[in-house]
Motif scaffolding. Sequence first.
Motif, PDB file in Angstrom:
ATOM      1  N   THR A  80       0.829  -1.199   0.000  1.00  0.00           N
ATOM      2  CA  THR A  80       0.000   0.000   0.000  1.00  0.00           C
ATOM      3  C   THR A  80       0.868   1.255   0.000  1.00  0.00           C
ATOM      4  O   THR A  80       1.976   1.264   0.561  1.00  0.00           O
ATOM      5  CB  THR A  80      -0.930   0.037   1.226  1.00  0.00           C
ATOM      6  N   ALA A  81       0.369   2.299  -0.625  1.00  0.00           N
ATOM      7  CA  ALA A  81       1.103   3.561  -0.647  1.00  0.00           C
ATOM      8  C   ALA A  81       1.319   4.092   0.769  1.00  0.00           C
ATOM      9  O   ALA A  81       2.356   4.699   1.069  1.00  0.00           O
ATOM     10  CB  ALA A  81       0.338   4.585  -1.490  1.00  0.00           C
ATOM     11  N   THR A  82       0.353   3.856   1.661  1.00  0.00           N
ATOM     12  CA  THR A  82       0.477   4.333   3.041  1.00  0.00           C
ATOM     13  C   THR A  82       1.639   3.652   3.746  1.00  0.00           C
ATOM     14  O   THR A  82       2.421   4.303   4.455  1.00  0.00           O
ATOM     15  CB  THR A  82      -0.833   4.076   3.815  1.00  0.00           C
ATOM     16  N   TYR A  83       1.775   2.346   3.552  1.00  0.00           N
ATOM     17  CA  TYR A  83       2.884   1.651   4.218  1.00  0.00           C
ATOM     18  C   TYR A  83       4.226   2.035   3.594  1.00  0.00           C
ATOM     19  O   TYR A  83       5.228   2.209   4.297  1.00  0.00           O
ATOM     20  CB  TYR A  83       2.688   0.144   4.180  1.00  0.00           C
ATOM     21  N   VAL A  84       4.272   2.179   2.268  1.00  0.00           N
ATOM     22  CA  VAL A  84       5.505   2.609   1.614  1.00  0.00           C
ATOM     23  C   VAL A  84       5.931   3.974   2.153  1.00  0.00           C
ATOM     24  O   VAL A  84       7.123   4.208   2.432  1.00  0.00           O
ATOM     25  CB  VAL A  84       5.333   2.665   0.086  1.00  0.00           C
ATOM     26  N   ALA A  85       4.986   4.884   2.316  1.00  0.00           N
ATOM     27  CA  ALA A  85       5.314   6.216   2.839  1.00  0.00           C
ATOM     28  C   ALA A  85       5.925   6.123   4.230  1.00  0.00           C
ATOM     29  O   ALA A  85       6.827   6.905   4.583  1.00  0.00           O
ATOM     30  CB  ALA A  85       4.066   7.084   2.859  1.00  0.00           C
ATOM     31  N   SER A  86       5.466   5.162   5.031  1.00  0.00           N
ATOM     32  CA  SER A  86       6.014   5.003   6.377  1.00  0.00           C
ATOM     33  C   SER A  86       7.447   4.465   6.349  1.00  0.00           C
ATOM     34  O   SER A  86       8.154   4.512   7.355  1.00  0.00           O
ATOM     35  CB  SER A  86       5.114   4.091   7.218  1.00  0.00           C
ATOM     36  N   LEU A  87       7.886   3.944   5.204  1.00  0.00           N
ATOM     37  CA  LEU A  87       9.241   3.417   5.041  1.00  0.00           C
ATOM     38  C   LEU A  87      10.216   4.462   4.506  1.00  0.00           C
ATOM     39  O   LEU A  87      11.391   4.141   4.271  1.00  0.00           O
ATOM     40  CB  LEU A  87       9.214   2.226   4.075  1.00  0.00           C
ATOM     41  N   THR A  88       9.780   5.684   4.313  1.00  0.00           N
ATOM     42  CA  THR A  88      10.581   6.698   3.618  1.00  0.00           C
ATOM     43  C   THR A  88      11.967   6.866   4.222  1.00  0.00           C
ATOM     44  O   THR A  88      12.988   6.807   3.521  1.00  0.00           O
ATOM     45  CB  THR A  88       9.849   8.046   3.610  1.00  0.00           C
ATOM     46  N   ASP A  89      12.059   7.088   5.517  1.00  0.00           N
ATOM     47  CA  ASP A  89      13.361   7.351   6.146  1.00  0.00           C
ATOM     48  C   ASP A  89      14.293   6.146   6.020  1.00  0.00           C
ATOM     49  O   ASP A  89      15.497   6.296   5.759  1.00  0.00           O
ATOM     50  CB  ASP A  89      13.176   7.710   7.616  1.00  0.00           C
ATOM     51  N   MET A  90      13.746   4.959   6.203  1.00  0.00           N
ATOM     52  CA  MET A  90      14.569   3.755   6.119  1.00  0.00           C
ATOM     53  C   MET A  90      15.044   3.504   4.688  1.00  0.00           C
ATOM     54  O   MET A  90      16.197   3.132   4.454  1.00  0.00           O
ATOM     55  CB  MET A  90      13.795   2.542   6.633  1.00  0.00           C
ATOM     56  N   LEU A  91      14.157   3.706   3.713  1.00  0.00           N
ATOM     57  CA  LEU A  91      14.560   3.531   2.319  1.00  0.00           C
ATOM     58  C   LEU A  91      15.614   4.569   1.938  1.00  0.00           C
ATOM     59  O   LEU A  91      16.589   4.250   1.241  1.00  0.00           O
ATOM     60  CB  LEU A  91      13.338   3.650   1.401  1.00  0.00           C
ATOM     61  N   GLU A  92      15.447   5.791   2.404  1.00  0.00           N
ATOM     62  CA  GLU A  92      16.417   6.842   2.096  1.00  0.00           C
ATOM     63  C   GLU A  92      17.810   6.460   2.606  1.00  0.00           C
ATOM     64  O   GLU A  92      18.811   6.603   1.887  1.00  0.00           O
ATOM     65  CB  GLU A  92      15.981   8.168   2.706  1.00  0.00           C
ATOM     66  N   ALA A  93      17.880   5.990   3.825  1.00  0.00           N
ATOM     67  CA  ALA A  93      19.180   5.622   4.395  1.00  0.00           C
ATOM     68  C   ALA A  93      19.855   4.533   3.581  1.00  0.00           C
ATOM     69  O   ALA A  93      21.072   4.579   3.307  1.00  0.00           O
ATOM     70  CB  ALA A  93      18.998   5.173   5.840  1.00  0.00           C
ATOM     71  N   ARG A  94      19.095   3.550   3.140  1.00  0.00           N
ATOM     72  CA  ARG A  94      19.675   2.435   2.402  1.00  0.00           C
ATOM     73  C   ARG A  94      20.054   2.844   0.976  1.00  0.00           C
ATOM     74  O   ARG A  94      21.080   2.387   0.439  1.00  0.00           O
ATOM     75  CB  ARG A  94      18.716   1.252   2.408  1.00  0.00           C
ATOM     76  N   LEU A  95      19.240   3.677   0.350  1.00  0.00           N
ATOM     77  CA  LEU A  95      19.582   4.162  -0.989  1.00  0.00           C
ATOM     78  C   LEU A  95      20.836   5.019  -0.961  1.00  0.00           C
ATOM     79  O   LEU A  95      21.720   4.887  -1.827  1.00  0.00           O
ATOM     80  CB  LEU A  95      18.416   4.961  -1.579  1.00  0.00           C
ATOM     81  N   LEU A  96      20.943   5.909   0.030  1.00  0.00           N
ATOM     82  CA  LEU A  96      22.116   6.786   0.095  1.00  0.00           C
ATOM     83  C   LEU A  96      23.376   5.990   0.393  1.00  0.00           C
ATOM     84  O   LEU A  96      24.460   6.308  -0.116  1.00  0.00           O
ATOM     85  CB  LEU A  96      21.890   7.862   1.159  1.00  0.00           C
ATOM     86  N   ARG A  97      23.252   4.948   1.204  1.00  0.00           N
ATOM     87  CA  ARG A  97      24.409   4.096   1.485  1.00  0.00           C
ATOM     88  C   ARG A  97      24.868   3.404   0.204  1.00  0.00           C
ATOM     89  O   ARG A  97      26.073   3.346  -0.107  1.00  0.00           O
ATOM     90  CB  ARG A  97      24.055   3.077   2.553  1.00  0.00           C
ATOM     91  N   ALA A  98      23.905   2.886  -0.571  1.00  0.00           N
ATOM     92  CA  ALA A  98      24.259   2.230  -1.830  1.00  0.00           C
ATOM     93  C   ALA A  98      24.826   3.228  -2.830  1.00  0.00           C
ATOM     94  O   ALA A  98      25.801   2.921  -3.536  1.00  0.00           O
ATOM     95  CB  ALA A  98      23.019   1.547  -2.420  1.00  0.00           C
ATOM     96  N   ALA A  99      24.245   4.418  -2.882  1.00  0.00           N
ATOM     97  CA  ALA A  99      24.747   5.445  -3.798  1.00  0.00           C
ATOM     98  C   ALA A  99      26.172   5.852  -3.445  1.00  0.00           C
ATOM     99  O   ALA A  99      27.019   6.070  -4.335  1.00  0.00           O
ATOM    100  CB  ALA A  99      23.818   6.663  -3.759  1.00  0.00           C
ATOM    101  N   GLU A 100      26.456   5.929  -2.173  1.00  0.00           N
ATOM    102  CA  GLU A 100      27.807   6.281  -1.741  1.00  0.00           C
ATOM    103  C   GLU A 100      28.803   5.198  -2.159  1.00  0.00           C
ATOM    104  O   GLU A 100      29.917   5.494  -2.615  1.00  0.00           O
ATOM    105  CB  GLU A 100      27.841   6.472  -0.227  1.00  0.00           C
ATOM    106  N   GLU A 101      28.403   3.931  -2.025  1.00  0.00           N
ATOM    107  CA  GLU A 101      29.263   2.835  -2.451  1.00  0.00           C
ATOM    108  C   GLU A 101      29.540   2.896  -3.945  1.00  0.00           C
ATOM    109  O   GLU A 101      30.603   2.463  -4.423  1.00  0.00           O
ATOM    110  CB  GLU A 101      28.626   1.497  -2.094  1.00  0.00           C
ATOM    111  N   LEU A 102      28.573   3.442  -4.689  1.00  0.00           N
ATOM    112  CA  LEU A 102      28.718   3.555  -6.148  1.00  0.00           C
ATOM    113  C   LEU A 102      29.424   4.835  -6.571  1.00  0.00           C
ATOM    114  O   LEU A 102      29.573   5.106  -7.761  1.00  0.00           O
ATOM    115  CB  LEU A 102      27.338   3.489  -6.806  1.00  0.00           C
ATOM    116  N   GLY A 103      29.816   5.636  -5.588  1.00  0.00           N
ATOM    117  CA  GLY A 103      30.542   6.857  -5.892  1.00  0.00           C
ATOM    118  C   GLY A 103      29.669   8.050  -6.168  1.00  0.00           C
ATOM    119  O   GLY A 103      30.147   9.070  -6.691  1.00  0.00           O
ATOM    120  N   ILE A 104      28.371   7.950  -5.849  1.00  0.00           N
ATOM    121  CA  ILE A 104      27.455   9.084  -6.047  1.00  0.00           C
ATOM    122  C   ILE A 104      27.363   9.831  -4.723  1.00  0.00           C
ATOM    123  O   ILE A 104      26.809   9.324  -3.750  1.00  0.00           O
ATOM    124  CB  ILE A 104      26.067   8.604  -6.479  1.00  0.00           C
TER     125      ILE A 104
END
Length: 689
Positions: free
Chosen positions: A663-687
């Motif tokens: 559900t969009a509501t549950y995905v929205a509640s994951l925003t902070d956690m998804l952000e942390a994991r995406l930024l960690r992966a982006a950093e590993e990729l040199g972004i």
Amino acid sequence: MSTALAASPAPAPAGAQPKGFRPDVEGLRAIAVLTVMWYHARLPGLSGGFAGVDIFFVISGFLITGQLVREVEREGRVSLPRFYARRAKRLFPAAATVLVTTAILTSTLLSRVDREDFGGDIMAAAAYVVNWRLASRSVDYLAEDVGASPVQHFWSLAVEEQFYIVWPLLIVLLAFVIRRGHIATRPGLALGLAAITIPSLAWSIHLTATAPARAYFVTTTRLWELGVGALVAVGVPVWQRLRPAYGSALAWGGLALLTVGLFLQSTSTPWPGSAALVPTVGAGLVILGGFTAGPEGPARFLGTRWPVAIGALSYSLYLWHWPLVVIADHLTDRSRLWAAVAVAFSAIPAWATHKYIENPVRYHPRVSASAKVALLVGLACSLLGVAAGAATYAAARVGGVKVAASGADVQGAKDLLERAKNPSTLNDPALGITPDPLKAVDDVPKAHLDECQATIDAVEVKTCEYGDLTSPTRVAVVGDSKMLQWMPALEPIATRNRWHLVLYIKSTCAYADVVFDQDGKDYTSCRLWGEEVHKRLVADPPALMITSSLRPWAWVNGQRNEAELAAGYVRWWKDLQAPVIAIADNPYPGKEVYSCVAEHPKTYMDACSVPSGPGRGTPSMAAAVEQVKTARLVSMNDLVCPGDRCWPVIGNVLVYRSGSHITATYVASLTDMLEARLLRAAEELGITD
């Protein structure tokens, strides 16, 4: 279709055949209804049995137009009240009987979600607009979990009722023009009707090629089939002058043509389009040739006792058989045996309806004597059907799960971080849950409402843009609906990090250099769409691509191949010359969680939880990531299904909507956690920016 089943002059109660009665046409109706019933019973052989609908359209166009034209020739005008009264008293009582019975069966035997969906269908069927409702549903991937409606077969009745509204008015208009222009009646009518029929055929061919799911149901693509029958009716004086040998040859040829179609055409045949010419032209030739063929034509068996009897009963047979098949499917998990039993059993209520409802109402002295009374009877029957549908819709709410009030403090995935508890206890019953399980399929990303997802049939690439549109950091978001589901979190993440998101989304279509299958056939539109997306991204690489998909395998020589899908990911990811983050496909629950929650308002945490898993699309993506140095896999599955269970509700938020989508509501509640994991992966990729 159903009205075609009922449109011909049936025998009067006394048993005398009315003037103009064509027993061979009655037998043709028997062929049409039996082939449809055989097809719906899922019996082997008649792969094109669905074309019985098209045969009925031709019969209906012929019979109704013939009545109208004869009235114009006899009286110089058409009595619209009398015309509509004949339709109302003949068709509506039986239809209302079936709709009310279907509403009762749906309310007592089917799930709450089905009651709400099908209650709306019953109301639309009673109002004779259900074909448009089904057309909208057929192209809406949010409706993928809605099973076959027990009143789905009313779509053809709706088409004909709409035809009945427009056609007499058209005949009246043409008759006026013909009188003013001193034109011969039948040639003038033929030209006028051809001017409607031919464009409708052209439109049918076009829409069948571009949007086949919608083309099947809409009135505009079916009007030409009724028009074929209408043109046969207008040309009667010509057909009556044919030599018997020619009439017999035409009639037998038509019967052979439609028979070939019934056996050789199938659900893989684009429909209606040009392919529908086979049964419609065939039916038209049977009727046309039958004027002079005599006993040497198909009437030698079409006009015999049993075909005529079945033809007379065909309207009720058609009305009854399909709801019983749907109910049997729900109770037996689509058993072919029970579908066949349901079809056979439908003859009993069909006979009873014909004998005790159709004919008594139709031939009642007061109803027969007054068009006003007949119209009032028809209106009452329609309103009864609407009321039955409304009651079914309302029944879904009785005793259901408590829904969270607007603004309630529901936490969703945040509770997994804030409380060290078993997820099964992370709900406050007093708060209720959100979204409403009966409306869960509508809890979708804004990007879906913005129509950013290309349909299954679409080839054209459509893009949508979100986040910081002025930022030079362009992030391509590519994949299917399992990628799109993350947008309620990705959009705020993009805004906070100054990412310019560009979406490339297509239903059930992963971004990979492979061919996928759709219903056991090459998913050609996905391949063409993917090639165009890849061409654009290679020509102008983004700073980052984020992708996901539910696809578990590629389609190679008619076989499923998981390794080839991983290789297809690798080929295009390496081609891209841009870093890739693949979001793991979330676990597939194996049931409609929202429907289960609706059915178990007090015990849904136990009744509706399922074992966790990797997600169907995850293994191939994970294997590809291992082979591409500039790719990373990000998984949120530990927060979607914490521990070894997928819980239906976390933090008072319903986790799943349609299929395995979140559900969009549950995905929205994951925003902070998804952000942390995406930024960690982006950093590993040199972004870093």
